[in-house]
Every structure is written in C-alpha cells, then in structure tokens.
Design an enzyme around this catalytic site. Sequence first.
Site, mmCIF file in Angstrom:
data_model
loop_
_atom_site.group_PDB
_atom_site.id
_atom_site.type_symbol
_atom_site.label_atom_id
_atom_site.label_comp_id
_atom_site.label_asym_id
_atom_site.label_seq_id
_atom_site.Cartn_x
_atom_site.Cartn_y
_atom_site.Cartn_z
ATOM 1 N N ASN A 187 38.409 42.174 46.356
ATOM 2 C CA ASN A 187 37.703 41.980 45.093
ATOM 3 C C ASN A 187 37.071 43.278 44.609
ATOM 4 O O ASN A 187 37.166 43.642 43.431
ATOM 5 C CB ASN A 187 36.607 40.920 45.253
ATOM 6 C CG ASN A 187 37.141 39.509 45.349
ATOM 7 O OD1 ASN A 187 38.330 39.271 45.122
ATOM 8 N ND2 ASN A 187 36.288 38.566 45.698
ATOM 9 N N ARG A 229 52.032 34.664 37.099
ATOM 10 C CA ARG A 229 52.082 35.218 38.461
ATOM 11 C C ARG A 229 52.967 34.297 39.294
ATOM 12 O O ARG A 229 52.662 33.112 39.446
ATOM 13 C CB ARG A 229 50.686 35.299 39.079
ATOM 14 C CG ARG A 229 49.719 36.212 38.342
ATOM 15 C CD ARG A 229 48.437 36.405 39.133
ATOM 16 N NE ARG A 229 47.376 36.998 38.340
ATOM 17 C CZ ARG A 229 47.228 38.299 38.136
ATOM 18 N NH1 ARG A 229 48.083 39.143 38.663
ATOM 19 N NH2 ARG A 229 46.240 38.763 37.409
ATOM 20 N N ARG A 246 48.043 41.775 35.566
ATOM 21 C CA ARG A 246 47.573 42.935 36.324
ATOM 22 C C ARG A 246 47.866 42.826 37.816
ATOM 23 O O ARG A 246 47.570 41.831 38.460
ATOM 24 C CB ARG A 246 46.061 43.112 36.092
ATOM 25 C CG ARG A 246 45.507 44.379 36.732
ATOM 26 C CD ARG A 246 44.030 44.543 36.456
ATOM 27 N NE ARG A 246 43.795 44.937 35.075
ATOM 28 C CZ ARG A 246 42.911 44.342 34.281
ATOM 29 N NH1 ARG A 246 42.230 43.312 34.711
ATOM 30 N NH2 ARG A 246 42.725 44.771 33.055
ATOM 31 N N HIS A 279 49.039 33.804 28.789
ATOM 32 C CA HIS A 279 48.342 33.286 29.967
ATOM 33 C C HIS A 279 48.457 31.763 30.062
ATOM 34 O O HIS A 279 48.042 31.163 31.054
ATOM 35 C CB HIS A 279 46.866 33.718 29.901
ATOM 36 C CG HIS A 279 46.108 33.538 31.176
ATOM 37 N ND1 HIS A 279 45.090 32.628 31.312
ATOM 38 C CD2 HIS A 279 46.218 34.150 32.379
ATOM 39 C CE1 HIS A 279 44.596 32.687 32.538
ATOM 40 N NE2 HIS A 279 45.262 33.599 33.204
ATOM 41 N N TYR A 322 44.324 27.747 45.920
ATOM 42 C CA TYR A 322 43.455 27.598 44.757
ATOM 43 C C TYR A 322 43.328 26.120 44.396
ATOM 44 O O TYR A 322 44.285 25.357 44.545
ATOM 45 C CB TYR A 322 44.029 28.313 43.530
ATOM 46 C CG TYR A 322 44.166 29.815 43.615
ATOM 47 C CD1 TYR A 322 43.844 30.525 44.775
ATOM 48 C CD2 TYR A 322 44.648 30.532 42.528
ATOM 49 C CE1 TYR A 322 43.984 31.900 44.835
ATOM 50 C CE2 TYR A 322 44.792 31.916 42.573
ATOM 51 C CZ TYR A 322 44.464 32.595 43.736
ATOM 52 O OH TYR A 322 44.616 33.959 43.787
ATOM 53 N N ARG A 350 32.627 29.457 38.565
ATOM 54 C CA ARG A 350 32.773 30.073 39.874
ATOM 55 C C ARG A 350 32.281 31.510 39.911
ATOM 56 O O ARG A 350 31.581 31.920 40.818
ATOM 57 C CB ARG A 350 34.251 30.053 40.289
ATOM 58 C CG ARG A 350 34.514 30.639 41.674
ATOM 59 C CD ARG A 350 35.972 31.018 41.851
ATOM 60 N NE ARG A 350 36.312 32.253 41.194
ATOM 61 C CZ ARG A 350 37.480 32.496 40.590
ATOM 62 N NH1 ARG A 350 38.392 31.569 40.547
ATOM 63 N NH2 ARG A 350 37.719 33.661 40.023
ATOM 64 N N HIS A 376 39.593 27.302 40.796
ATOM 65 C CA HIS A 376 40.368 27.984 39.754
ATOM 66 C C HIS A 376 40.629 27.124 38.528
ATOM 67 O O HIS A 376 41.077 27.635 37.492
ATOM 68 C CB HIS A 376 41.712 28.443 40.366
ATOM 69 C CG HIS A 376 42.486 29.385 39.512
ATOM 70 N ND1 HIS A 376 43.596 29.013 38.786
ATOM 71 C CD2 HIS A 376 42.298 30.705 39.257
ATOM 72 C CE1 HIS A 376 44.068 30.056 38.131
ATOM 73 N NE2 HIS A 376 43.312 31.100 38.399
#
Length: 691
Positions: free
Chosen positions: A46, A376, A406, A436, A469, A565, A593
């Site tokens: 992170n 992803r 990213r 997204h 997740y 979160r 998530h």
Amino acid sequence: MNKTLPHYVNRDLSWIAFNRRVLEEAQDPGTPLLERVKFLSIVSSNLDEFMSVRMAGIQDQMKAGYTKKDFTGYTPAGLWKRLIKRTAQAVTDQYRTFREVMRCLSKEGISFRKPDELNAAQMKAIDRYFNEIVFPVLTPMAVDQSRPFPLLHTKELYLAVLLRKDHQPPEEEPLFAIVQVPSILQRYVAVPVRTGSKKMEFVLLEQLIERHIDKLFNGYAPIAVHPFRVTRNADLTLNEEGAEDLLEEIEKELRRRRWGMPVRLEYAKNMHPYALQLLKEELELDENSIEIDGPFDLSFLMRWASSLQGHDNLRFDRMEPVYPYEFEDTEDMFEVLRQQDVLLSHPYESFDAVNDFVTDAANDPDVLAIKMTLYRVSGHSALVQALATAAEAGKQVTVVVELKARFDEERNIAWARQLEKAGCHVVYGLVGLKTHAKILLVVRREQEVLRRYVHVGTGNYNDNTAKLYTDFGLFTSHPVIGADASALFNEVTGYSAPYEWKAFGVAPTGLMEKLFGLIDREKENAAAGKPALIIAKMNSLSNQEMIDKLYEASQAGVKIELIVRGVCCLRPGVPGRSENIRVISVVDRYLEHSRVMVFHNGGDEEVFLSSADWMTRNLTRRIELMCPVLDPKLRKMLVNMLQLGLNDNVKARELQPNGTYVPVSNGLSPLRSQMEAKKIPKWKKLSVVGQ
C-alpha cells in the site's frame, strides 16, 4: 470546540489513517501469526503505491511552484511535510511489529537467520546456492568518472558498496559501487535443517550476497555494504488524443515509468554516512528519505508466508467459496435467469458461476453476442479463454479493455492482443476516461425474439481477487436493465446520442446528478416529517460536492450511515453540520470492496450496486455504473448485509469528528461481520432473507 473543526479531512492524511488500520491487524494478537505477516506485506505494498502515485503528484505540484490550498486547507508543501512525518512514524511502528511477529514465529520454529548464525553444514549449503544460482546473475556497477551513476529501477533492492584498493590510504575517499539484488530470484533462501527437525529457517538473499560481496570485487576490500531502495513517480502521463495507437503509447509510457522522478529513498539503519550522502545528492532526495531497521520491502512476506507448508494453526481457517445454490442443480443458467434474478456474494460464493455463465454463452448456438468490460483480469483468466472461444465460433464478441488500470497495464495489453487475435472486437474506451464499470451482456435468440442477460458487479472480473475481496454481482434478464446495458456499450464502442437511462446511473454524464436527486428526495421526506435514511458502503469518499450534499441532508434530519473502508474526507458527528452522520471502516480478513447504496424512499426502499466510489475521479473522469436491484427479496438481503457491517463491533472502527478512528464499542455481544457473512449461502438456500 467541534464548531472550530475544519469541514473536511484531508484525503492523503485519511489514507495514512487507513493504512494504520491495516497495520493494526498485523498488531492484533488475535490474528493468526502467518496472517499477521501477510498484513505487514499489505502495509508495504500500500505504502509503495501511495508513494509512487499520491506523493509523486504532490512532488510534481511543488516542483511546478503550485501553492494554492486544496479544499481541506493544505498547500502541497505543507501536506508533503506532514505526510513525510506520518509515514516515517508508521514505518517505525511497522518494523517494531515485524520484530515482534518474528519473535513469536521463532517460538513456532520459523525464523530468518543471519548467515553467521548458521552451522558449518548450513553455511556450506547456502554458499553452494550462492555460487550456483546467485553469483552468475549479479552485476557489480562501479561509479566513477568514466562510469556515471546507473539508472536505479523503481522499487528494486540494491546494495551500496564502499571499497578500498589494497594499500589505499584511509584518508582517501572510498570507491563506490552498486549491486542489484536480482528480483528474478526469491528474496528468501531456505536453509537445510537436521533430519526430523520441524524447524523452518531462511536467509535473506541480500544478506547472502553481502556475505560473498568480496567475490564481485577482486583486489578491493569492502568496507561497508548496505541495502537501499528507490521509489519513483509511477503515474502515466498520456496524450490520448495525439496517440495514433493507444496500446503502443501505453507500452512506451510503461518503459518511461522505470525512470520517473525519484520520490522516496529507503536506506539501512546505520548506513555509512558517505554512501548515504552520495545517494541523497544523486537522487536529490533529502527530505523523503526513510531509515529502515529490518528487511526492505516487506511485500515479499506475502509469498513467503503462503509458501510455508503446514502450520495451519497459524492461519485463518480455510474457507472454500460455495457454488451459488440457484445454479447448483441446473444445466441451463439462462433458464434460471428467465425465472429470477440472482445475487452473488463474493468471496463466500464462488466466482466460478460467472466463468461458467460466459463459457456456456460461448458454447451456446443460440447466443449471438457477448459484450463485457475488463478492468483487472487474473493471470489465467477462464473468462478471456471463453471470450476467445466465442469469437472463434463466429459470435459477435466485444470487449472493452481498460489499458490504463494502474499497475495492470502490461497484463491488460497482453489480454487485448490475445483477444484481438481470436477475432474479438477490442475497444480501449473513450479518450480521457477510464472504463471502470463492471458489466457483462449476453444477447440470446429465444423463439424468434432476442433476450438480454446481464451481469453487473461491484468488483473486477478477476477470479483471484474474488476470493480475497468482498463484492456483489447481480445476474438479471430484466428487459429495462438489458436495454440500458445495450445503450451503455453503444456509447462506449461507437457514436451514440446521449441516452435517457431508464435504470442505470452512468458517470461521468449523470451519476452524480442521480445520486443528488436520491439524496434530495430523502431531504424532502425528512422535511415532511417522514422517516429518512441513507445507507451507503464504498471504498472511498472524497468528492467535496458529494460531502457537502450529505452535510445538507444531515442538517435536514436525514439519518446517514456510511461504511467507508479507506479514505473518508467527510467529518461526521459535528453539531450543526453532520450530527446525523455515522462513518465506520471495517478492516478484516477480506478486503471490503463492494459499493452498495440504500435510500429509504418513504419505506419503499431503493437499493443500488455500483462500480463507483464517491471520489471526484469516479464521478467525473471515469465510465462508472450504478444499477438498481429490482427484486424485493434481493434488496432485503443487501440491506441485511449492510446492517451486519454497521453492527460490527470486532473489526469496525468509527470515524470521530477530529478525524481519528476508534474501535466500535457498543456493549453488545461480539459481532464480526465477515464471519457472519459466511452464512449468506445458507441464508439464501433456506430462503431466510426476505421472509
């Protein structure tokens, strides 16, 4: 006193507080030891991303001479200093925790040893490993007048080596060289133990190289060897409109990322002052230089902890996702979805159902078209294979691949090329916008009519992260949602006039306005003396307009319950401004998530699943999707799920008006929401939800 509090919490300081909550999981004695190790790894990963993206952005602003305050009241320079101080303290605490966890693991027979602590047989074994495996791939790089300072790759581990020639006077400056610790090899080397021993011992690769450093510099005497690491700016700067081929442009940017501006230097405790000064001057990094008292880059601990055989007593109990009962006893998923909508809850229910749905669609002669977004994707994606199969069978397959996801750019480029070779129509989204939204559309011919089947998710189409997740996915054949899904793909892949969405909220053109309308309706109900309630769950809340709209609703008497979160710039519980708002964060075994929104609507609740957090980038610079859940039974299930999170008093922390987080303590029996959520498949099967 509360009235003097600023209206907002700074986004980056809020992120530091979030990573602290992750670190608390590593510090919690109730967390199994090898899971504590994994949380330490997550803290490092992170922080690496934060440095290479957020801190890099602040650094760019300072270099450009930008001095304007953001909406939370910070100039780039003022925020930079505060972040450096807080990250340095967090790193100190992280390594204190690392030493404590390793002491506990040592009592279980698992340890990292220094080479000089090993016996003769062990020394012989690791020396052989060095000579046969490590030495051939090492490259010493001298730095002198004829050999300039080499390019140091971002987030790679290096050794700074100071040397003297034989008979060199001690008053002369030492020679300087750099050795890269090869990332192609594992950071840890297993040390053999005596037969029958249950001990597991390891040596760090950099310490093994240091032990043999003289072999790389014949005729010179090493006087100091210290590890160090550089983090560089990793943000892509793309001129999309000027790029003839976006895929090629991103490939170029990925290569440029390797030599972005240095943002952070990590150096070993007690590093030789000459080597340290040389590195700081060369990298122009005096401020953001962090001393490391332990192994660098603890992200390697994730793979290490996972590789240890046995020791199940030091891990979380194994939890296998169950196959959704709605699809258990059928060979025809389409038949099920003609009768009912199906809600999946990951990781408690298996992502295999999504893979199976796409695979069935690919092999079904009545399916004419498959369209989906990929943001992803996992390394060995069954979905990609199924899409390729469908295209090869002559079906119309359209895939919107987000190349700018990213740190997943390279993988997505590979998938895009593979899909194009199979005959899929691959689209890279709209200029200037990341795609997204998570949506899948299947068009099927049934008795001379076309029926649309849709899957909308809160998380990525990734079977690996679906095990780690918490996310929701909705299957539906509702014609209104199907029509909106078709319109969405038409807007992304072609020229299409603005569409009047019947069910969806879509960013960047109308999602914020739709949300504002739903919030305003709750305000009106509160003003009319009716019950008014908003429950929302997301990863981050940082958009100023959205926060101000929630403040307005609170002042009007709307009760607002938020599960956020990570970053939260809203300040709850401030009299006269946000006393009706409560914010909690749940950090536990699985990464929270999902994005779910509930609006009371005078008792006729409206519930939505969304791909979007309430951040400026999601609401204004991305293609995002919010989809209603139309089945009353599924709506009830989602409300119950959110209530579980709101009632968590084991892993939940509540955001205070002053910006700090404190453990929830409500005096009730312990309730750990993720452990309760494991019962979801059973609830569904017994039809408990909604009765």
